[in-house]
Design an enzyme around this catalytic site. Structure first.
Site, PDB file in Angstrom:
ATOM      1  N   ARG A  67      -9.699  -0.511 -28.195  1.00  0.00           N
ATOM      2  CA  ARG A  67      -8.697  -0.656 -29.264  1.00  0.00           C
ATOM      3  C   ARG A  67      -8.076   0.687 -29.651  1.00  0.00           C
ATOM      4  O   ARG A  67      -8.618   1.741 -29.349  1.00  0.00           O
ATOM      5  CB  ARG A  67      -9.361  -1.266 -30.513  1.00  0.00           C
ATOM      6  CG  ARG A  67      -9.922  -2.648 -30.287  1.00  0.00           C
ATOM      7  CD  ARG A  67     -10.488  -3.229 -31.572  1.00  0.00           C
ATOM      8  NE  ARG A  67     -11.623  -2.488 -32.098  1.00  0.00           N
ATOM      9  CZ  ARG A  67     -12.881  -2.644 -31.695  1.00  0.00           C
ATOM     10  NH1 ARG A  67     -13.169  -3.507 -30.747  1.00  0.00           N
ATOM     11  NH2 ARG A  67     -13.862  -1.943 -32.234  1.00  0.00           N
ATOM     12  N   PRO A  81     -31.245   1.318 -27.013  1.00  0.00           N
ATOM     13  CA  PRO A  81     -32.347   2.068 -26.403  1.00  0.00           C
ATOM     14  C   PRO A  81     -33.077   1.291 -25.309  1.00  0.00           C
ATOM     15  O   PRO A  81     -33.567   1.890 -24.345  1.00  0.00           O
ATOM     16  CB  PRO A  81     -33.288   2.329 -27.584  1.00  0.00           C
ATOM     17  CG  PRO A  81     -32.447   2.187 -28.812  1.00  0.00           C
ATOM     18  CD  PRO A  81     -31.379   1.194 -28.478  1.00  0.00           C
ATOM     19  N   TRP A 123     -21.395   4.780 -37.285  1.00  0.00           N
ATOM     20  CA  TRP A 123     -20.721   6.036 -37.586  1.00  0.00           C
ATOM     21  C   TRP A 123     -21.657   7.248 -37.587  1.00  0.00           C
ATOM     22  O   TRP A 123     -21.610   8.078 -38.476  1.00  0.00           O
ATOM     23  CB  TRP A 123     -19.948   6.002 -38.904  1.00  0.00           C
ATOM     24  CG  TRP A 123     -19.185   4.751 -39.205  1.00  0.00           C
ATOM     25  CD1 TRP A 123     -19.056   4.178 -40.431  1.00  0.00           C
ATOM     26  CD2 TRP A 123     -18.409   3.949 -38.305  1.00  0.00           C
ATOM     27  NE1 TRP A 123     -18.258   3.052 -40.340  1.00  0.00           N
ATOM     28  CE2 TRP A 123     -17.861   2.893 -39.045  1.00  0.00           C
ATOM     29  CE3 TRP A 123     -18.143   3.993 -36.929  1.00  0.00           C
ATOM     30  CZ2 TRP A 123     -17.061   1.919 -38.481  1.00  0.00           C
ATOM     31  CZ3 TRP A 123     -17.358   3.009 -36.359  1.00  0.00           C
ATOM     32  CH2 TRP A 123     -16.831   2.009 -37.128  1.00  0.00           C
ATOM     33  N   ALA A 144     -30.311   5.512 -34.899  1.00  0.00           N
ATOM     34  CA  ALA A 144     -30.294   4.731 -36.133  1.00  0.00           C
ATOM     35  C   ALA A 144     -31.236   5.402 -37.132  1.00  0.00           C
ATOM     36  O   ALA A 144     -32.086   6.205 -36.737  1.00  0.00           O
ATOM     37  CB  ALA A 144     -30.748   3.289 -35.879  1.00  0.00           C
ATOM     38  N   HIS A 196       0.845  -1.194   0.000  1.00  0.00           N
ATOM     39  CA  HIS A 196       0.000   0.000   0.000  1.00  0.00           C
ATOM     40  C   HIS A 196       0.883   1.247   0.000  1.00  0.00           C
ATOM     41  O   HIS A 196       2.086   1.183   0.280  1.00  0.00           O
ATOM     42  CB  HIS A 196      -0.925  -0.009   1.211  1.00  0.00           C
ATOM     43  CG  HIS A 196      -2.011  -1.039   1.080  1.00  0.00           C
ATOM     44  ND1 HIS A 196      -2.998  -1.218   2.015  1.00  0.00           N
ATOM     45  CD2 HIS A 196      -2.273  -1.947   0.093  1.00  0.00           C
ATOM     46  CE1 HIS A 196      -3.810  -2.183   1.628  1.00  0.00           C
ATOM     47  NE2 HIS A 196      -3.390  -2.652   0.473  1.00  0.00           N
ATOM     48  N   ARG A 245     -13.854   2.751 -22.478  1.00  0.00           N
ATOM     49  CA  ARG A 245     -13.915   1.290 -22.276  1.00  0.00           C
ATOM     50  C   ARG A 245     -12.707   0.830 -21.455  1.00  0.00           C
ATOM     51  O   ARG A 245     -12.837   0.060 -20.504  1.00  0.00           O
ATOM     52  CB  ARG A 245     -13.923   0.563 -23.618  1.00  0.00           C
ATOM     53  CG  ARG A 245     -15.233   0.634 -24.356  1.00  0.00           C
ATOM     54  CD  ARG A 245     -15.103  -0.107 -25.683  1.00  0.00           C
ATOM     55  NE  ARG A 245     -16.346  -0.022 -26.456  1.00  0.00           N
ATOM     56  CZ  ARG A 245     -16.471  -0.459 -27.695  1.00  0.00           C
ATOM     57  NH1 ARG A 245     -15.446  -1.022 -28.320  1.00  0.00           N
ATOM     58  NH2 ARG A 245     -17.630  -0.352 -28.328  1.00  0.00           N
ATOM     59  N   GLU A 294       1.043   3.816   2.000  1.00  0.00           N
ATOM     60  CA  GLU A 294       1.607   4.301   3.263  1.00  0.00           C
ATOM     61  C   GLU A 294       2.933   3.619   3.598  1.00  0.00           C
ATOM     62  O   GLU A 294       3.927   4.312   3.872  1.00  0.00           O
ATOM     63  CB  GLU A 294       0.605   4.116   4.411  1.00  0.00           C
ATOM     64  CG  GLU A 294      -0.757   4.782   4.181  1.00  0.00           C
ATOM     65  CD  GLU A 294      -1.771   3.875   3.488  1.00  0.00           C
ATOM     66  OE1 GLU A 294      -1.352   3.079   2.622  1.00  0.00           O
ATOM     67  OE2 GLU A 294      -2.972   3.948   3.807  1.00  0.00           O
ATOM     68  N   CYS A 328      -5.460   1.348   6.130  1.00  0.00           N
ATOM     69  CA  CYS A 328      -6.263   0.164   6.437  1.00  0.00           C
ATOM     70  C   CYS A 328      -5.840  -0.438   7.775  1.00  0.00           C
ATOM     71  O   CYS A 328      -4.714  -0.254   8.238  1.00  0.00           O
ATOM     72  CB  CYS A 328      -6.150  -0.860   5.318  1.00  0.00           C
ATOM     73  SG  CYS A 328      -4.514  -1.592   5.143  1.00  0.00           S
TER      74      CYS A 328
HETATM   75  C1  AOF Z   1      -4.690  -0.366  -1.542  1.00  0.00           C
HETATM   76  N1  AOF Z   1      -3.656   0.509  -1.549  1.00  0.00           N
HETATM   77  O1  AOF Z   1      -2.484   2.156  -0.657  1.00  0.00           O
HETATM   78  C2  AOF Z   1      -4.440   1.437   0.454  1.00  0.00           C
HETATM   79  C3  AOF Z   1      -5.552   0.522   0.449  1.00  0.00           C
HETATM   80  O2  AOF Z   1      -5.848  -6.744  -0.152  1.00  0.00           O
HETATM   81  P1  AOF Z   1      -5.080  -5.547   0.319  1.00  0.00           P
HETATM   82  O3  AOF Z   1      -4.263  -5.842   1.535  1.00  0.00           O
HETATM   83  O4  AOF Z   1      -4.254  -4.937  -0.801  1.00  0.00           O
HETATM   84  O5  AOF Z   1      -6.136  -4.448   0.800  1.00  0.00           O
HETATM   85  C4  AOF Z   1      -6.907  -3.699  -0.130  1.00  0.00           C
HETATM   86  C5  AOF Z   1      -7.755  -2.716   0.629  1.00  0.00           C
HETATM   87  O6  AOF Z   1      -6.975  -1.895   1.479  1.00  0.00           O
HETATM   88  C6  AOF Z   1      -8.511  -1.737  -0.246  1.00  0.00           C
HETATM   89  O7  AOF Z   1      -9.732  -2.263  -0.686  1.00  0.00           O
HETATM   90  C7  AOF Z   1      -8.719  -0.558   0.685  1.00  0.00           C
HETATM   91  O8  AOF Z   1      -9.889  -0.765   1.481  1.00  0.00           O
HETATM   92  C8  AOF Z   1      -7.531  -0.595   1.618  1.00  0.00           C
HETATM   93  N2  AOF Z   1      -6.524   0.508   1.405  1.00  0.00           N
HETATM   94  N3  AOF Z   1      -5.603  -0.345  -0.577  1.00  0.00           N
HETATM   95  O9  AOF Z   1      -4.799  -1.161  -2.445  1.00  0.00           O
HETATM   96  C9  AOF Z   1      -3.465   1.399  -0.590  1.00  0.00           C
HETATM   97  N4  AOF Z   1      -4.269   2.325   1.450  1.00  0.00           N
HETATM   98 ZN    ZN Z   2      -3.219  -0.441   3.774  1.00  0.00          ZN
END
Ligand code: AOF
Ligand code: ZN
Length: 379
Positions: free
Chosen positions: A215, A306, A178, A170, A56, A192, A58, A81
């Site tokens: 694409r 639609p 197009w 259409a 992550h 996409r 942090e 987290c």
């Molecule tokens: C991230 N990146 O920098 C932060 C996240 O499966 P994990 O351990 O990678 O946890 C994913 C979860 O961690 C994500 O859904 C979110 O709630 C939390 N924070 N996740 O991928 C990060 N800070």
């Molecule tokens: Zn985290």
């Protein structure tokens, strides 16, 4: 519960957002997150999340800061987290690093079902400040699909329409290709690629035999899953979608009245056939969104026709609209409009875009706006 965020810290949050964006399009189903470690008014460490399974933001920033993290301020775009997922809890790493203060851009709805990162930090004696105002909104906008999905279990839904000036998709004889110009068509491929899944109704799948892949784009492209709302499992085994199911995932959402032999044939051909029961034995919008959410689809891009547009609008299930208007006039009583069905109610109740913007795209005009506000992330 939390301390105020200072003006300089708002600036570092903006820097953290820039860092988060370096992994744009690569983090799904995880959010984009950036973090900055600041000490005595100087940045001593930076980091961002590169994608699921990697560290992550942090701990990356803390590692970069090393010993300088002790007594420092950690500024991060998302609440750290507190859970063991694919990686260990960031809150523990923050505490272990001896950080004195944490500034959070926005809260993580998933943390509410966990220990809650900010609470764990505060309990360890760390001062926690949660941003407000425009910067908080920008941090939420960074991960709008993730936040919608985390809060509702469903993807953020964008409806794309491409019509003539007179709102038709259409001609009376059924020509559809197009209407919009090359610049708008290129933009569709970008949209996409930025979506987890792209959906059409079976009418469009039968009429156009589309591929629905992204694409002609520069850089690495992550293909979205293709989704067909197909009540009776009528999608032909010879269609471009089914024939490419081995290369790019294909999800066929069917109703309860779908014949078992058709379902089995599609599954044998490599499609993921998923029951999404709606009224009258047909496929349902709500069940479809739940089924896609359960598969970690956080953003869904609706490409017509639609019938599908009408069903989603009637279910009030569209978050955003991207409407391309080409400067052509098709005319004809039998030429279909962009949204079918019985209509969306009395004029006082029809969907109305909020905060609509207008952009020139080649010869075409793009109208973009929201149909409903982002779900409330709360505190
Ligand atoms: C991230 N990146 O920098 C932060 C996240 O499966 P994990 O351990 O990678 O946890 C994913 C979860 O961690 C994500 O859904 C979110 O709630 C939390 N924070 N996740 O991928 C990060 N800070
Ligand atoms: Zn985290």
């Amino acid at each position: 519960m939390t301390a105020p965020v200072g003006d300089l810290e708002y600036g570092w949050l903006a820097r953290a957002r820039d860092l988060a964006l370096r992994a744009r399009g690569r983090t799904g189903p995880n959010p984009m997150v950036g973090a900055v470690v600041v000490r005595d008014g100087r940045v001593v460490g930076e980091g961002w999340h590169e994608g699921a399974g990697t560290l992550h933001a942090e701990p990356v920033a803390l590692r970069a800061a090393g010993d300088a993290a002790r007594g420092a301020t950690l500024v991060c775009t998302l609440e750290p987290c507190s859970h063991h997922g694919r990686t260990p809890p960031c809150a523990e790493a923050v505490i272990a690093a001896g950080v004195a203060r944490v500034v959070v851009g926005c809260l993580d709805p998933l943390e509410r079902g966990r220990g809650q990162g900010v609470r764990v930090l505060a309990a360890a004696g760390i001062e926690v400040a949660v941003a407000g105002g425009e910067e908080a909104e920008a941090c939420r906008a960074l991960n709008a699909p993730f936040l919608t999905w985390a809060l509702t279990g469903r993807p953020l839904v964008t409806l794309k329409l491409a019509t003539s000036l007179d709102g038709r998709v259409a001609t009376a004889t059924g020509e559809t290709r197009w209407i919009s110009g090359p610049a708008a068509r290129a933009l569709v491929h970008r949209w996409r690629a930025d979506s987890d899944a792209v959906a059409v109704g079976i009418g469009t799948a039968l009429a156009d035999d589309p591929m629905l892949t992204a694409r002609d784009l520069e850089g690495p492209v992550r293909q979205p899953a293709r989704v067909v709302f197909d009540s009776l499992a009528r999608l032909p085994l010879t269609s471009a979608l089914v024939r490419s199911a081995g290369q790019v995932p294909l999800v066929v959402l069917v109703g309860e009245a779908a014949p078992a032999d058709r379902v089995a044939a599609l599954a044998a051909a490599g499609a993921q056939v998923v029951a999404a029961p709606g009224p009258g034995g047909r496929v349902g919008v709500d069940a479809g969104l739940d089924a896609l959410g359960a598969r970690e689809v956080q953003s869904l891009f609706l490409e017509g026709g639609p019938g599908l547009a009408a069903a989603f609008l009637a279910a009030r299930a569209v978050d955003r609209v991207e409407w391309v208007v080409a400067p052509v006039i098709i005319g004809g009583d039998a030429a279909p409009g962009a949204v079918g069905g019985p209509g969306l109610g009395p004029l006082a109740e029809v969907p109305r875009l909020a905060g609509a913007t207008v952009t020139r795209v080649g010869e075409d005009v793009l109208v973009s706006g929201r149909l409903r506000p982002p779900p409330d992330a709360g505190g």
